[in-house]
Enzyme design. Structure first.
Site, PDB file in Angstrom:
ATOM      1  N   HIS A   1      -9.156   1.561   5.531  1.00 21.14           N
ATOM      2  CA  HIS A   1      -7.833   1.743   6.138  1.00 21.14           C
ATOM      3  C   HIS A   1      -7.948   2.683   7.344  1.00 21.14           C
ATOM      4  O   HIS A   1      -8.732   3.627   7.325  1.00 21.14           O
ATOM      5  CB  HIS A   1      -6.844   2.312   5.107  1.00 21.14           C
ATOM      6  CG  HIS A   1      -5.433   2.203   5.581  1.00 21.14           C
ATOM      7  ND1 HIS A   1      -4.888   3.108   6.469  1.00 21.14           N
ATOM      8  CD2 HIS A   1      -4.467   1.278   5.339  1.00 21.14           C
ATOM      9  CE1 HIS A   1      -3.641   2.734   6.734  1.00 21.14           C
ATOM     10  NE2 HIS A   1      -3.365   1.633   6.060  1.00 21.14           N
TER      11      HIS A   1
ATOM     12  N   GLU B   1      -4.746  -4.655  10.805  1.00 20.93           N
ATOM     13  CA  GLU B   1      -3.688  -3.660  10.949  1.00 20.93           C
ATOM     14  C   GLU B   1      -3.863  -2.920  12.272  1.00 20.93           C
ATOM     15  O   GLU B   1      -4.653  -1.965  12.350  1.00 20.93           O
ATOM     16  CB  GLU B   1      -3.760  -2.648   9.802  1.00 20.93           C
ATOM     17  CG  GLU B   1      -3.566  -3.247   8.428  1.00 20.93           C
ATOM     18  CD  GLU B   1      -3.049  -2.212   7.432  1.00 20.93           C
ATOM     19  OE1 GLU B   1      -2.034  -2.500   6.801  1.00 20.93           O
ATOM     20  OE2 GLU B   1      -3.635  -1.125   7.320  1.00 20.93           O
TER      21      GLU B   1
ATOM     22  N   ASN C   1       0.877  -1.173   0.000  1.00 23.42           N
ATOM     23  CA  ASN C   1       0.000   0.000   0.000  1.00 23.42           C
ATOM     24  C   ASN C   1       0.911   1.220   0.000  1.00 23.42           C
ATOM     25  O   ASN C   1       1.519   1.551   1.017  1.00 23.42           O
ATOM     26  CB  ASN C   1      -0.890  -0.021   1.259  1.00 23.42           C
ATOM     27  CG  ASN C   1      -1.696   1.271   1.404  1.00 23.42           C
ATOM     28  OD1 ASN C   1      -1.769   2.073   0.478  1.00 23.42           O
ATOM     29  ND2 ASN C   1      -2.288   1.461   2.573  1.00 23.42           N
TER      30      ASN C   1
ATOM     31  N   GLU D   1      -6.199   5.026   8.286  1.00 24.53           N
ATOM     32  CA  GLU D   1      -5.963   6.444   7.980  1.00 24.53           C
ATOM     33  C   GLU D   1      -7.236   7.081   7.415  1.00 24.53           C
ATOM     34  O   GLU D   1      -7.498   8.263   7.629  1.00 24.53           O
ATOM     35  CB  GLU D   1      -4.771   6.576   7.011  1.00 24.53           C
ATOM     36  CG  GLU D   1      -3.458   6.304   7.744  1.00 24.53           C
ATOM     37  CD  GLU D   1      -2.345   5.695   6.912  1.00 24.53           C
ATOM     38  OE1 GLU D   1      -2.424   5.735   5.670  1.00 24.53           O
ATOM     39  OE2 GLU D   1      -1.386   5.160   7.518  1.00 24.53           O
TER      40      GLU D   1
ATOM     41  N   GLY E   1       5.508   1.298   4.312  1.00 26.05           N
ATOM     42  CA  GLY E   1       6.870   1.796   4.104  1.00 26.05           C
ATOM     43  C   GLY E   1       7.824   0.825   3.416  1.00 26.05           C
ATOM     44  O   GLY E   1       8.513   1.199   2.458  1.00 26.05           O
TER      45      GLY E   1
ATOM     46  N   SER F   1       4.161  -2.115  10.084  1.00 23.65           N
ATOM     47  CA  SER F   1       5.614  -2.231  10.196  1.00 23.65           C
ATOM     48  C   SER F   1       6.155  -3.592   9.769  1.00 23.65           C
ATOM     49  O   SER F   1       7.127  -4.105  10.331  1.00 23.65           O
ATOM     50  CB  SER F   1       6.083  -1.896  11.629  1.00 23.65           C
ATOM     51  OG  SER F   1       5.753  -0.557  11.936  1.00 23.65           O
TER      52      SER F   1
ATOM     53  N   LYS G   1       0.172   4.340  -0.320  1.00 26.09           N
ATOM     54  CA  LYS G   1      -0.406   5.564   0.258  1.00 26.09           C
ATOM     55  C   LYS G   1      -0.103   6.752  -0.674  1.00 26.09           C
ATOM     56  O   LYS G   1      -0.109   6.572  -1.893  1.00 26.09           O
ATOM     57  CB  LYS G   1       0.134   5.761   1.683  1.00 26.09           C
ATOM     58  CG  LYS G   1      -0.026   4.476   2.515  1.00 26.09           C
ATOM     59  CD  LYS G   1       0.284   4.655   3.959  1.00 26.09           C
ATOM     60  CE  LYS G   1       0.103   3.316   4.683  1.00 26.09           C
ATOM     61  NZ  LYS G   1       0.278   3.382   6.110  1.00 26.09           N
TER      62      LYS G   1
ATOM     63  N   GLY H   1       3.417   2.376  10.598  1.00 22.81           N
ATOM     64  CA  GLY H   1       4.394   3.445  10.398  1.00 22.81           C
ATOM     65  C   GLY H   1       5.190   3.773  11.647  1.00 22.81           C
ATOM     66  O   GLY H   1       5.883   4.796  11.699  1.00 22.81           O
TER      67      GLY H   1
HETATM   68  P1  13P Z   1       3.611   0.413   7.437  1.00 17.17           P
HETATM   69  O1  13P Z   1       4.031  -0.893   6.837  1.00 17.17           O
HETATM   70  O2  13P Z   1       4.379   1.583   6.905  1.00 17.17           O
HETATM   71  O3  13P Z   1       3.582   0.336   8.925  1.00 17.17           O
HETATM   72  O4  13P Z   1       2.086   0.677   6.972  1.00 17.17           O
HETATM   73  C1  13P Z   1       1.162  -0.327   7.133  1.00 17.17           C
HETATM   74  C2  13P Z   1      -0.085   0.050   6.425  1.00 17.17           C
HETATM   75  O5  13P Z   1      -0.775   0.975   6.829  1.00 17.17           O
HETATM   76  C3  13P Z   1      -0.447  -0.695   5.213  1.00 17.17           C
HETATM   77  O6  13P Z   1      -1.748  -0.445   4.819  1.00 17.17           O
END
Ligand code: 13P
Length: 255
Positions: free
Chosen positions: A96, A168, A9, A98, A236, A214, A11, A174
């Site tokens: 998600h 998640e 993903n 976010e 990430g 992560s 983002k 993150g």
């Molecule tokens: P990270 O792998 O950066 O922690 O993000 C996870 C995520 O939100 C995937 O949708």
């Protein structure tokens, strides 16, 4: 046997040049490679979907959108409808954390989006997960069950292959602080039990449940060795092609 899914993903990261360069690396690396039951998925930002579909045409990589409006059309400035005209687009992330946090998306809105994705003949990747406050308050299971109930209420599933669920935990996204294999497994088991109770054991056994938060090459094997973890939804660490390909290799070699 369930698919092992390595989903990136991205983002709101990468520009057109970076998207193209990544696609070139991945297409080259996958040439002649046997992926077995490993399914690679990439979710670039909306403007790059068409480019990625073109660049990766004929490769084994599937492309996902990161979100969609639940509306088919109308006065919704800035929203977009899932581009079913984009030939080859098969997946869409919904719910998600976010989106839940910054755009106040409720389980009900996410359910509408999920149904819109399915109506388009595509597969949703439904994200659920608790915040740190909720975990510390001992209500993780309750939050997860409420999200499952709210987002999947009345949703017809037949084989379990028409949906992917991603657990998640918000505190792991993150932050560099991933859930341990055991912590993640506990929630994945709960999700699979809920699916068994609501649908059937066969369906629950066919549906891939990903862990996100992560994930990186260093912790993927530990996560994959859990019985109910079927891959990762990765932010990430999916942005760099070397790291993404390293995670693909770990999944391919995973026994
Ligand atoms: P990270 O792998 O950066 O922690 O993000 C996870 C995520 O939100 C995937 O949708």
């Amino acid at each position: 046997m369930r698919d092992i899914i390595i989903a990136g993903n991205w983002k709101m990261n990468k520009d057109m040049e970076a998207v193209r360069a990544f696609c070139k690396d991945v297409a080259g690396a996958f040439k002649g490679k046997v992926l077995g039951r490993v399914l690679p998925i990439l979710a670039p930002a909306y403007p790059f979907l068409a480019i990625m579909l073109r660049e990766l045409e004929g490769s084994l990589v599937k492309v996902a959108a990161q979100d969609t409006s639940s509306h088919a059309d109308g006065a919704f400035t800035g929203e977009f409808r899932l581009p079913c005209w984009l030939h080859g687009l098969q997946y869409c992330i919904v719910g998600h954390s976010e989106r839940r946090a910054y755009h106040h998306e409720s389980n009900e809105i996410i359910r509408e989006k999920l149904l819109a994705v399915m109506d388009n003949g595509m597969k949703p990747i439904l994200c659920i997960g608790e915040t740190l406050e909720q975990r510390d308050g001992g209500i993780t299971d309750q939050v997860i069950l409420e999200q499952l109930d709210g987002c999947l209420r009345g949703v017809q599933l037949y084989s379990g292959k028409e949906l992917i669920i991603a657990y998640e935990p918000v505190w792991a996204i993150g932050t560099g602080r991933n859930a341990t294999g055991d912590q993640a497994q506990e929630v994945h088991r709960l999700i699979r039990k809920w699916l068994t109770d609501q649908y059937s054991k066969d369906l629950a056994d066919s549906l891939s449940i990903l862990y996100g938060g992560s994930v990186k090459p260093q912790n993927l094997e530990e996560l994959l060795s859990q019985p109910d973890i079927d891959g990762g939804l990765i932010g990430g660490a999916s942005l760099d092609s070397k790291s993404y390909l390293a995670m693909m290799d770990i999944a391919i070699n995973h026994k």
